[in-house]
Design an enzyme around this catalytic site. Sequence first.
Site, PDB file in Angstrom:
ATOM      1  N   TYR A  85     -11.198   1.665   9.960  1.00  0.00           N
ATOM      2  CA  TYR A  85     -12.346   2.025   9.742  1.00  0.00           C
ATOM      3  C   TYR A  85     -12.643   1.163   9.164  1.00  0.00           C
ATOM      4  CZ  TYR A  85      -8.954   4.577   7.100  1.00  0.00           C
ATOM      5  OH  TYR A  85      -7.174   4.765   6.263  1.00  0.00           O
ATOM      6  N   LYS A  86     -12.397   0.196   8.496  1.00  0.00           N
ATOM      7  CA  LYS A  86     -12.676  -0.814   7.283  1.00  0.00           C
ATOM      8  C   LYS A  86     -13.452  -1.945   7.986  1.00  0.00           C
ATOM      9  CE  LYS A  86      -8.341   0.641   4.859  1.00  0.00           C
ATOM     10  NZ  LYS A  86      -7.178   0.527   4.377  1.00  0.00           N
ATOM     11  N   ASP A  96       1.042  -5.334   8.838  1.00  0.00           N
ATOM     12  CA  ASP A  96       0.089  -4.334   8.637  1.00  0.00           C
ATOM     13  C   ASP A  96      -0.671  -5.177   8.331  1.00  0.00           C
ATOM     14  OD1 ASP A  96      -1.803  -2.267   7.642  1.00  0.00           O
ATOM     15  OD2 ASP A  96      -0.658  -1.007   6.632  1.00  0.00           O
ATOM     16  N   ARG A 148     -12.703  -2.999  -6.930  1.00  0.00           N
ATOM     17  CA  ARG A 148     -12.306  -3.600  -5.726  1.00  0.00           C
ATOM     18  C   ARG A 148     -13.381  -3.971  -5.474  1.00  0.00           C
ATOM     19  NH1 ARG A 148      -8.723  -1.337  -1.880  1.00  0.00           N
ATOM     20  NH2 ARG A 148     -10.516   0.041  -1.210  1.00  0.00           N
ATOM     21  N   PHE A 168       0.678  -1.489  -0.011  1.00  0.00           N
ATOM     22  CA  PHE A 168      -0.062  -0.462  -0.290  1.00  0.00           C
ATOM     23  C   PHE A 168       0.988   1.228  -0.035  1.00  0.00           C
ATOM     24  CE2 PHE A 168      -2.936   3.335   1.743  1.00  0.00           C
ATOM     25  CZ  PHE A 168      -3.955   2.602   0.890  1.00  0.00           C
TER      26      PHE A 168
HETATM   27  C1  LIG Z   1      -5.999   1.391   4.771  1.00  0.00           C
HETATM   28  C2  LIG Z   1      -4.664   1.663   4.808  1.00  0.00           C
HETATM   29  C3  LIG Z   1      -3.989   1.858   5.464  1.00  0.00           C
HETATM   30  C4  LIG Z   1      -4.143   3.830   5.579  1.00  0.00           C
HETATM   31  O1  LIG Z   1      -3.200   4.635   6.638  1.00  0.00           O
HETATM   32  P1  LIG Z   1      -4.214   5.466   7.918  1.00  0.00           P
HETATM   33  O2  LIG Z   1      -3.000   5.815   7.859  1.00  0.00           O
HETATM   34  O3  LIG Z   1      -5.116   4.953   8.270  1.00  0.00           O
HETATM   35  O4  LIG Z   1      -4.555   6.197   6.230  1.00  0.00           O
HETATM   36  C5  LIG Z   1      -2.549   1.746   5.744  1.00  0.00           C
HETATM   37  N1  LIG Z   1      -1.972   0.459   5.409  1.00  0.00           N
HETATM   38  C6  LIG Z   1      -2.949  -0.184   4.504  1.00  0.00           C
HETATM   39  C7  LIG Z   1      -2.415  -1.499   4.084  1.00  0.00           C
HETATM   40  C8  LIG Z   1      -4.021  -0.054   4.310  1.00  0.00           C
HETATM   41  O5  LIG Z   1      -4.476  -0.756   3.331  1.00  0.00           O
END
Ligand SMILES: *Cc1c(COP(=O)(O)O)cnc(C)c1O
Length: 410
Positions: free
Chosen positions: A220-221, A195, A368, A126
């Site tokens: 938040y996911k 992560d 997705r 990501f």
């Molecule tokens: C959604 C997501 C993030 C989100 O990071 P934020 O700091 O909350 O914006 C980070 N890493 C991965 C792999 C994600 O899917």
Amino acid sequence: MVVSRAELAALDVADVLAPFRERFTLPEGVIYLDGNSLGPVPKAVPGRIAEVLSRQWGQSLIRSWTAHGWMGLPFQVGGKIGRLIGAEPDSVVVADSTSVNLFKLLAGALALRPDRRVMVTEAGNFPTDLYIAQGLMELLGPGYERRAVDDPVAALDSDVAVLTLTHVNYRTGAMHDMTKLTAAAHAVGALVLWDLSHSVGAVPLQLAADDVDLAVGCGYKYLNGGPGAPAFLMIAPRLQAAFRSPMTGWLGHAAPFEFAAAYRPAAGIARAVVGTPPILSLVPLDVGVDIMNEAPGAAVREKSLRLTELFMTLMEPLCNAHGFRMLTPRSSERGSQVSVAHPNGYPIMQALISRGVIGDFRAPDVMRFGVAPLYVRFADVWDAVAVLDDVMRSGLWREPRFHVPRPPVT
Ligand SMILES: *Cc1c(COP(=O)(O)O)cnc(C)c1O
């Protein structure tokens, strides 16, 4: 596999997770397949927020930090997330964003391996994971190296301080073997930082049994903690005493209310805290995590695999007829999403959303579909694919209004 919509509707009636759908507010006429990006609001949230506003903040004011346990809330919710991810007690805290937590733990990992200067990650990770690593390397200066490669195991050697990977890939839904890769990092003396943003609440995790050193994840996911909900981090208890955060804020101090001039790290996981916790944002996350902990993990995984399998099966004719390319692996090494590539993925997704099926698009060509097992039904998958088929057959997606670029949402 030959299935009918009626058979799928019968599966929904028999589904042990069916009652969980009632715990969320889902708008009429929408099939929500984007809970991997922003989960829906749990129905208990407005009441809990109202109580914090009126009774706690409203009446107890600053006394709430102790009277209503606000100070302990990040650790309390962290403990609940710890149970969900199979972590050891007192190893998880809710704090900051995933990005910030990545920075803290990556820097902390490098400091725990002072004779090593390399961190390894996947080129397809990501973006924030890649960027945070790049920024940290730039800050640390010459000699430090970020290896962002396609085959991270091949890049492991005795110079590597930390291997950092996202467990379930945000683009394809492919899932790494956490047990195997953690062992591979440990075999060269490196630490591992996972992560869990696309895993927590979607797939079973056993961080303690896998001997994971460090982890971060998103609130938040699949945890349904609300837009911009605080994230979490995990430091294995065996590393906590030696761990030093690069962000030495006052609430990570051993005695914050002594207001001493010099920083001394707090004992345990508290040393990874930076500043004052966002109470109003922690409350919805607490509600979301409670719901997730109530759901039987094995049933969540089983339904998730069946939903994604169904989605992929129903997509086969569309792949042939309309040129979609399946990106999500058919093996069980996948999370709770299905991704397909299509050169016109952007306007197709916009047309689909206009018909009430909400997924999302990731450049350059990825569509997705997240299938969160707590509220997505088998019949929803059928209906979503049927609408997609109609969008293609009717040519709806060709209408100019679906080709207007919009700023993306995370
Ligand atoms: C959604 C997501 C993030 C989100 O990071 P934020 O700091 O909350 O914006 C980070 N890493 C991965 C792999 C994600 O899917």
